[in-house]
Design an enzyme around this catalytic site. Structure first.
Site, PDB file in Angstrom:
ATOM      1  N   ARG A 149       0.856  -1.186   0.000  1.00 21.03           N
ATOM      2  CA  ARG A 149       0.000   0.000   0.000  1.00 21.03           C
ATOM      3  C   ARG A 149       0.891   1.236   0.000  1.00 21.03           C
ATOM      4  O   ARG A 149       1.901   1.286   0.717  1.00 21.03           O
ATOM      5  CB  ARG A 149      -0.906   0.034   1.232  1.00 21.03           C
ATOM      6  CG  ARG A 149      -2.142  -0.827   1.117  1.00 21.03           C
ATOM      7  CD  ARG A 149      -3.143  -0.283   0.073  1.00 21.03           C
ATOM      8  NE  ARG A 149      -4.310  -1.125  -0.059  1.00 21.03           N
ATOM      9  CZ  ARG A 149      -4.438  -2.149  -0.906  1.00 21.03           C
ATOM     10  NH1 ARG A 149      -3.432  -2.470  -1.708  1.00 21.03           N
ATOM     11  NH2 ARG A 149      -5.559  -2.836  -0.970  1.00 21.03           N
TER      12      ARG A 149
ATOM     13  N   GLU B 289      -3.108   7.891  -4.659  1.00 24.74           N
ATOM     14  CA  GLU B 289      -3.409   7.393  -6.016  1.00 24.74           C
ATOM     15  C   GLU B 289      -4.609   8.141  -6.600  1.00 24.74           C
ATOM     16  O   GLU B 289      -5.561   8.396  -5.877  1.00 24.74           O
ATOM     17  CB  GLU B 289      -3.720   5.890  -5.954  1.00 24.74           C
ATOM     18  CG  GLU B 289      -2.492   5.095  -5.584  1.00 24.74           C
ATOM     19  CD  GLU B 289      -2.754   3.596  -5.457  1.00 24.74           C
ATOM     20  OE1 GLU B 289      -3.821   3.124  -5.873  1.00 24.74           O
ATOM     21  OE2 GLU B 289      -1.881   2.908  -4.934  1.00 24.74           O
TER      22      GLU B 289
ATOM     23  N   HIS C  90      -0.649   0.492 -10.137  1.00 28.72           N
ATOM     24  CA  HIS C  90      -1.359  -0.443  -9.250  1.00 28.72           C
ATOM     25  C   HIS C  90      -1.915  -1.662 -10.015  1.00 28.72           C
ATOM     26  O   HIS C  90      -3.125  -1.847 -10.139  1.00 28.72           O
ATOM     27  CB  HIS C  90      -2.483   0.272  -8.476  1.00 28.72           C
ATOM     28  CG  HIS C  90      -2.841  -0.422  -7.186  1.00 28.72           C
ATOM     29  ND1 HIS C  90      -3.283   0.247  -6.065  1.00 28.72           N
ATOM     30  CD2 HIS C  90      -2.808  -1.744  -6.852  1.00 28.72           C
ATOM     31  CE1 HIS C  90      -3.520  -0.637  -5.094  1.00 28.72           C
ATOM     32  NE2 HIS C  90      -3.248  -1.851  -5.557  1.00 28.72           N
TER      33      HIS C  90
HETATM   34  C1  GLV Z   1      -4.810  -4.819  -4.130  1.00 39.49           C
HETATM   35  O1  GLV Z   1      -4.098  -3.882  -3.987  1.00 39.49           O
HETATM   36  C2  GLV Z   1      -5.345  -5.621  -3.082  1.00 39.49           C
HETATM   37  O2  GLV Z   1      -5.180  -5.290  -1.888  1.00 39.49           O
HETATM   38  O3  GLV Z   1      -5.975  -6.615  -3.393  1.00 39.49           O
END
Ligand code: GLV
Length: 307
Positions: free
Chosen positions: A226, A255, A273
């Site tokens: 994250r 983001e 991402h």
């Molecule tokens: C993606 O970032 C997730 O946490 O699945």
């Protein structure tokens, strides 16, 4: 298809916008709902939950659920579910893609070539770091951390890791010869350091100026967890001061915004991402979220509750 299965069992109010659902829209549309299938771009906090008196299940289509106030939901008796396991291999594969792109300068090389600046093979041109014999530091020995570590022997890397590696299937959780060490030892000794921890108040800005200053000057940081675990301004500072060799990021503090300094740096690999973005995995994530909603709404326990 997951959506069809949901439609067979429930009245579905589908948001079809291209970007994240506007908050006012979510607040207005959740009022009469019993379940919500939400994405990591939806902030399902106390205010939103309070707007939904009939809500019974919040099914997040992600393994991380820092976007959901799970503590408050639990107080209100609402089940919160995520999508663990089904995305583990996809994220691990992607993490290795970033490690290779970063240490072998693949993005940088392609940009140069596309600009028409390649002058041909040269002995000392665009040299990277070899992985074989180097140390991979894994921060967080959960499912994804383990899956990344399991691939390390294929590249001849030695693994150190933080956190408890719980065995979830017949395989040993970490490759033979791996060592569990302190976070500081991972920081100080890793050649490649990869983050695989959830975002919590404790892990926010874990990678701050102090942490970067302790890393090897030749080391690389990879973040597929994250964004806010890394203080992006501190990372930009560390790169400017040449305190580390480079970084690869798939996730960001705000983001889709990215710290502008990072966009200028050649020794930073930036992905939008994409960790779990394979057709197989996104299908499985959608199916699991729907299965969780259908279970709760039909009075059965959720398959993958977050606690
Ligand atoms: C993606 O970032 C997730 O946490 O699945």
């Amino acid at each position: 298809m997951a959506l069809n299965r949901l439609r067979e069992a429930c009245d579905v109010d589908l948001y079809t916008g291209a970007a994240a659902m506007p908050r006012e829209d979510l607040a207005a549309r959740i009022e009469d709902k019993q379940g919500i299938v939400c994405l990591l771009t939806d902030r399902v906090d106390r205010d939103i939950i309070d707007r939904a008196p009939a809500l019974r299940v919040i099914a997040n289509v992600a393994v991380g659920y820092d976007n959901v106030d799970a503590t408050y939901a639990r107080e209100r008796g609402i089940a919160v579910t995520n999508t663990p396991d089904v995305l583990t291999e996809a994220v691990a594969e992607f993490t290795w893609g970033l490690i290779l792109a970063l240490t072998r300068r693949i993005g940088e090389g392609e940009r140069l070539l596309r600009r028409g600046e390649w002058r041909g093979w040269a002995l000392d041109f665009m040299l990277g770091m070899e992985l074989s014999g180097k140390r991979l530091g894994i921060v967080g020995a959960g499912r994804i951390g383990q899956a990344v570590a399991r691939r390390a022997p294929a590249f001849g890397m030695h693994v150190v890791y933080t956190g408890r590696a719980r065995q979830s299937d017949a395989r040993p959780p970490m490759p033979e010869g791996s060592r569990r060490v302190s976070f500081d030892e991972v920081l100080v000794t890793s050649d490649v350091m990869s983050l695989h921890i959830p975002l919590t108040p404790e892990t926010r800005h874990l990678m701050d100026q102090r942490a970067f200053a302790r890393m090897k000057r030749t080391a690389y940081l990879v973040n597929t967890a994250r964004g806010p675990i890394v203080d992006e301004a501190a990372l930009a500072w560390a790169l400017d001061e040449r305190l580390i060799a480079g970084a690869a990021l798939d996730v960001y503090e705000r983001e889709p915004a990215v710290e502008p300094v990072l966009l200028q740096r050649e020794n930073v690999v930036l992905a939008p991402h994409l960790g779990s973005a394979t057709r197989e995995t996104r299908t499985a994530m959608s199916d699991l979220a729907v299965d969780n909603v259908l279970a709760v709404l039909s009075g059965r326990p959720p398959l993958t509750p977050v606690t």
